[in-house]
Design a protein around this motif. Structure first.
Motif, PDB file in Angstrom:
ATOM      1  N   LEU A 242      65.851  19.952 -16.887  1.00 25.50           N
ATOM      2  CA  LEU A 242      64.848  20.786 -16.927  1.00 25.50           C
ATOM      3  C   LEU A 242      63.626  19.990 -16.504  1.00 25.50           C
ATOM      4  O   LEU A 242      63.266  19.025 -17.320  1.00 25.50           O
ATOM      5  N   PRO A 243      62.955  20.159 -15.276  1.00 28.05           N
ATOM      6  CA  PRO A 243      61.709  19.559 -15.002  1.00 28.05           C
ATOM      7  C   PRO A 243      60.627  19.587 -16.165  1.00 28.05           C
ATOM      8  O   PRO A 243      59.827  18.630 -16.190  1.00 28.05           O
ATOM      9  N   CYS A 244      60.586  20.736 -16.586  1.00 30.74           N
ATOM     10  CA  CYS A 244      59.427  20.914 -17.563  1.00 30.74           C
ATOM     11  C   CYS A 244      60.077  21.540 -18.896  1.00 30.74           C
ATOM     12  O   CYS A 244      59.662  22.499 -19.656  1.00 30.74           O
ATOM     13  N   GLY A 245      61.004  21.028 -19.313  1.00 33.53           N
ATOM     14  CA  GLY A 245      61.955  21.471 -20.496  1.00 33.53           C
ATOM     15  C   GLY A 245      61.829  20.776 -21.661  1.00 33.53           C
ATOM     16  O   GLY A 245      61.629  19.682 -21.712  1.00 33.53           O
ATOM     17  N   THR A 246      61.940  21.186 -22.893  1.00 33.72           N
ATOM     18  CA  THR A 246      62.030  20.639 -24.159  1.00 33.72           C
ATOM     19  C   THR A 246      63.064  21.434 -25.064  1.00 33.72           C
ATOM     20  O   THR A 246      63.294  22.785 -24.576  1.00 33.72           O
ATOM     21  N   GLN A 247      63.379  20.941 -26.170  1.00 34.16           N
ATOM     22  CA  GLN A 247      64.088  21.740 -27.073  1.00 34.16           C
ATOM     23  C   GLN A 247      64.011  21.691 -28.483  1.00 34.16           C
ATOM     24  O   GLN A 247      63.436  20.585 -28.793  1.00 34.16           O
ATOM     25  N   VAL A 248      64.388  22.668 -29.263  1.00 35.47           N
ATOM     26  CA  VAL A 248      64.261  22.602 -30.643  1.00 35.47           C
ATOM     27  C   VAL A 248      65.612  23.166 -31.213  1.00 35.47           C
ATOM     28  O   VAL A 248      66.184  23.939 -30.618  1.00 35.47           O
ATOM     29  N   VAL A 249      66.164  22.427 -32.288  1.00 35.19           N
ATOM     30  CA  VAL A 249      67.688  22.573 -32.752  1.00 35.19           C
ATOM     31  C   VAL A 249      66.892  22.764 -34.311  1.00 35.19           C
ATOM     32  O   VAL A 249      66.570  22.038 -34.955  1.00 35.19           O
ATOM     33  N   VAL A 250      67.553  24.249 -34.789  1.00 36.03           N
ATOM     34  CA  VAL A 250      67.174  24.739 -36.168  1.00 36.03           C
ATOM     35  C   VAL A 250      68.348  24.105 -37.039  1.00 36.03           C
ATOM     36  O   VAL A 250      69.526  24.656 -36.831  1.00 36.03           O
ATOM     37  N   ALA A 251      68.126  23.410 -37.974  1.00 37.82           N
ATOM     38  CA  ALA A 251      69.082  22.841 -39.007  1.00 37.82           C
ATOM     39  C   ALA A 251      69.816  24.035 -39.594  1.00 37.82           C
ATOM     40  O   ALA A 251      69.276  24.997 -40.006  1.00 37.82           O
ATOM     41  N   GLY A 252      71.182  23.722 -39.874  1.00 41.14           N
ATOM     42  CA  GLY A 252      71.756  24.778 -40.765  1.00 41.14           C
ATOM     43  C   GLY A 252      71.981  25.923 -40.106  1.00 41.14           C
ATOM     44  O   GLY A 252      72.489  26.969 -40.830  1.00 41.14           O
ATOM     45  N   ARG A 253      71.588  26.493 -38.813  1.00 45.91           N
ATOM     46  CA  ARG A 253      71.809  27.820 -38.424  1.00 45.91           C
ATOM     47  C   ARG A 253      72.795  27.914 -37.310  1.00 45.91           C
ATOM     48  O   ARG A 253      73.078  26.708 -36.622  1.00 45.91           O
ATOM     49  N   GLY A 254      73.441  29.098 -37.100  1.00 47.63           N
ATOM     50  CA  GLY A 254      74.318  29.266 -35.840  1.00 47.63           C
ATOM     51  C   GLY A 254      73.899  29.957 -34.733  1.00 47.63           C
ATOM     52  O   GLY A 254      72.576  29.481 -34.227  1.00 47.63           O
ATOM     53  N   HIS A 255      74.522  30.764 -34.323  1.00 44.61           N
ATOM     54  CA  HIS A 255      74.347  31.677 -33.159  1.00 44.61           C
ATOM     55  C   HIS A 255      73.167  32.596 -33.089  1.00 44.61           C
ATOM     56  O   HIS A 255      72.524  32.895 -31.993  1.00 44.61           O
ATOM     57  N   MET A 256      72.696  32.983 -34.309  1.00 43.59           N
ATOM     58  CA  MET A 256      71.903  34.163 -34.652  1.00 43.59           C
ATOM     59  C   MET A 256      70.489  33.544 -35.030  1.00 43.59           C
ATOM     60  O   MET A 256      69.767  34.162 -35.956  1.00 43.59           O
ATOM     61  N   THR A 257      70.220  32.420 -34.356  1.00 45.52           N
ATOM     62  CA  THR A 257      68.823  31.943 -34.879  1.00 45.52           C
ATOM     63  C   THR A 257      67.654  32.637 -35.171  1.00 45.52           C
ATOM     64  O   THR A 257      66.767  32.782 -36.089  1.00 45.52           O
ATOM     65  N   PHE A 272      54.937  27.025 -28.653  1.00 44.28           N
ATOM     66  CA  PHE A 272      55.073  26.681 -27.355  1.00 44.28           C
ATOM     67  C   PHE A 272      54.330  27.628 -26.413  1.00 44.28           C
ATOM     68  O   PHE A 272      53.756  27.043 -25.466  1.00 44.28           O
ATOM     69  N   PHE A 273      54.109  28.869 -26.663  1.00 43.12           N
ATOM     70  CA  PHE A 273      53.518  29.785 -25.813  1.00 43.12           C
ATOM     71  C   PHE A 273      51.937  29.374 -25.736  1.00 43.12           C
ATOM     72  O   PHE A 273      51.275  29.443 -24.525  1.00 43.12           O
ATOM     73  N   ARG A 274      51.526  29.053 -26.940  1.00 41.31           N
ATOM     74  CA  ARG A 274      50.157  28.504 -27.017  1.00 41.31           C
ATOM     75  C   ARG A 274      49.794  27.259 -26.292  1.00 41.31           C
ATOM     76  O   ARG A 274      48.660  27.164 -25.593  1.00 41.31           O
ATOM     77  N   ARG A 275      50.795  26.309 -26.411  1.00 37.87           N
ATOM     78  CA  ARG A 275      50.576  25.172 -25.516  1.00 37.87           C
ATOM     79  C   ARG A 275      50.617  25.490 -24.066  1.00 37.87           C
ATOM     80  O   ARG A 275      49.973  24.629 -23.249  1.00 37.87           O
ATOM     81  N   VAL A 276      51.615  26.440 -23.736  1.00 39.76           N
ATOM     82  CA  VAL A 276      51.535  26.885 -22.264  1.00 39.76           C
ATOM     83  C   VAL A 276      50.069  27.528 -21.774  1.00 39.76           C
ATOM     84  O   VAL A 276      49.519  27.142 -20.823  1.00 39.76           O
ATOM     85  N   GLU A 277      49.629  28.265 -22.547  1.00 45.81           N
ATOM     86  CA  GLU A 277      48.478  28.848 -22.179  1.00 45.81           C
ATOM     87  C   GLU A 277      47.229  28.065 -22.360  1.00 45.81           C
ATOM     88  O   GLU A 277      46.249  28.110 -21.531  1.00 45.81           O
ATOM     89  N   SER A 278      47.405  27.053 -23.236  1.00 47.73           N
ATOM     90  CA  SER A 278      46.229  26.011 -23.089  1.00 47.73           C
ATOM     91  C   SER A 278      46.377  25.008 -22.100  1.00 47.73           C
ATOM     92  O   SER A 278      45.509  24.066 -21.766  1.00 47.73           O
ATOM     93  N   GLY A 279      47.330  25.057 -21.276  1.00 45.58           N
ATOM     94  CA  GLY A 279      47.654  24.122 -20.058  1.00 45.58           C
ATOM     95  C   GLY A 279      47.931  22.665 -20.543  1.00 45.58           C
ATOM     96  O   GLY A 279      48.139  21.819 -19.768  1.00 45.58           O
ATOM     97  N   MET A 280      48.702  22.531 -21.577  1.00 45.02           N
ATOM     98  CA  MET A 280      49.200  21.328 -22.370  1.00 45.02           C
ATOM     99  C   MET A 280      50.736  21.119 -21.909  1.00 45.02           C
ATOM    100  O   MET A 280      51.338  20.177 -21.968  1.00 45.02           O
ATOM    101  N   LEU A 281      51.245  22.279 -21.238  1.00 43.93           N
ATOM    102  CA  LEU A 281      52.552  22.179 -20.823  1.00 43.93           C
ATOM    103  C   LEU A 281      52.593  22.567 -19.373  1.00 43.93           C
ATOM    104  O   LEU A 281      51.823  23.453 -18.872  1.00 43.93           O
TER     105      LEU A 281
END
Length: 281
Positions: A242-257, A272-281
């Protein structure tokens, strides 16, 4: 905050969708899994404090000249236009994430930013030894679904869905609390036949990983550490491409995070949305 329990929207081809709409401001469209908007009941009130949340049900009939996956992806900009929006923040879970991945391949300009929650690169319905064959066969199973599924007795549909989609992938057999299993099952049983077939067909057609190299908008991948639909190496590969991608993995959870860890999920996505709106991403 304004709230409308339901709004009915007519799309260009005459199909109608019902959408749950709440809040005001920047539009945030939520695409659910097999049970549509009901899956987001932890997210709708939270994000409606910050955005105009639009949580639609899926269409219940094919779009002429389109595959099921392309039809569901094409419905997103169509739906937004009917609501007076040209772009939106987008968030999808499971099949909803797959639909948004296809949208990013075809019309990335519609998205301000995208959250792909517990998506998967392609649908696995058979043991690993048969994966290569399955990838070739799966996209051709859609006509059979339209022929057979509506004619099955209600009990047979539930057993088939559990055996092929839930039991096989261990979604509801590991790492999810019993209350979440019951909640998903009973919401699923109220889903219309046509809408269900459209989503199952879209999942079957998604037999290859998406090409998101042209998606120049910020993308957040959220998944559970025990989600068997997306292996760790697959998550990493998708994030790296992903050119502008990042990921978060939630420990101890399955498919229904989003359902079983709503506090962690909601605050992570909002940041994440706040960073997008502030121009940080």
């Amino acid at each position: 905050m304004s709230t409308s329990p339901w709004q009915t929207i007519t799309l260009r081809d005459g199909a109608t969708l019902r959408a749950r709409i709440a809040g005001s401001g920047t539009p945030l469209l939520l695409l659910g899994n097999l049970v549509s908007w009901e899956f987001w009941h932890h997210q709708i009130p939270f994000f409606a404090q910050h955005y105009r949340v639009i949580a639609p049900a899926y269409r219940g009939r094919p779009r002429p000249g389109c595959s099921a996956l392309d039809a569901l992806a094409a419905d997103v900009p169509d739906l937004l236009a009917r609501l007076g929006e040209s772009r939106a923040l987008l968030m999808g879970h499971s099949i909803g994430a797959m639909v948004l991945a296809r949208l990013l391949e075809q019309q990335p300009q519609v998205a301000r930013a995208v959250v792909l929650a517990n998506g998967f690169l392609w649908l696995r319905l058979v043991p690993p030894a048969l994966h290569r064959v399955a990838r070739r066969v799966q996209p051709h199973l859609t006509p059979l679904l339209w022929t057979i599924y509506p004619r099955l007795p209600w009990v047979a549909r539930q057993l088939l869905a559990f055996g092929l989609l839930w039991g096989t992938q261990l979604i509801f057999l590991r790492h999810e609390p019993a209350c979440a299993k019951r909640e998903m099952f009973f919401a699923y049983t109220n889903t219309g036949d046509g809408s269900m077939i459209m989503r199952l067909s879209a999942a079957l057609e998604y037999a290859h990983p998406p090409d998101l190299s042209g998606a120049r908008v910020p993308v957040l991948l959220v998944s559970g550490a025990h989600d068997t639909w997306m292996q760790p190496w697959e998550r990493n590969r998708l994030a790296q491409r992903l050119p502008c991608g990042t990921q978060v993995v939630v420990a101890g959870r399955g498919h229904m995070t989003p359902m079983v860890a709503p506090d962690v999920f909601n605050t992570t996505v909002l940041a994440f949305f706040r960073r997008v709106e502030s121009g940080m991403l």
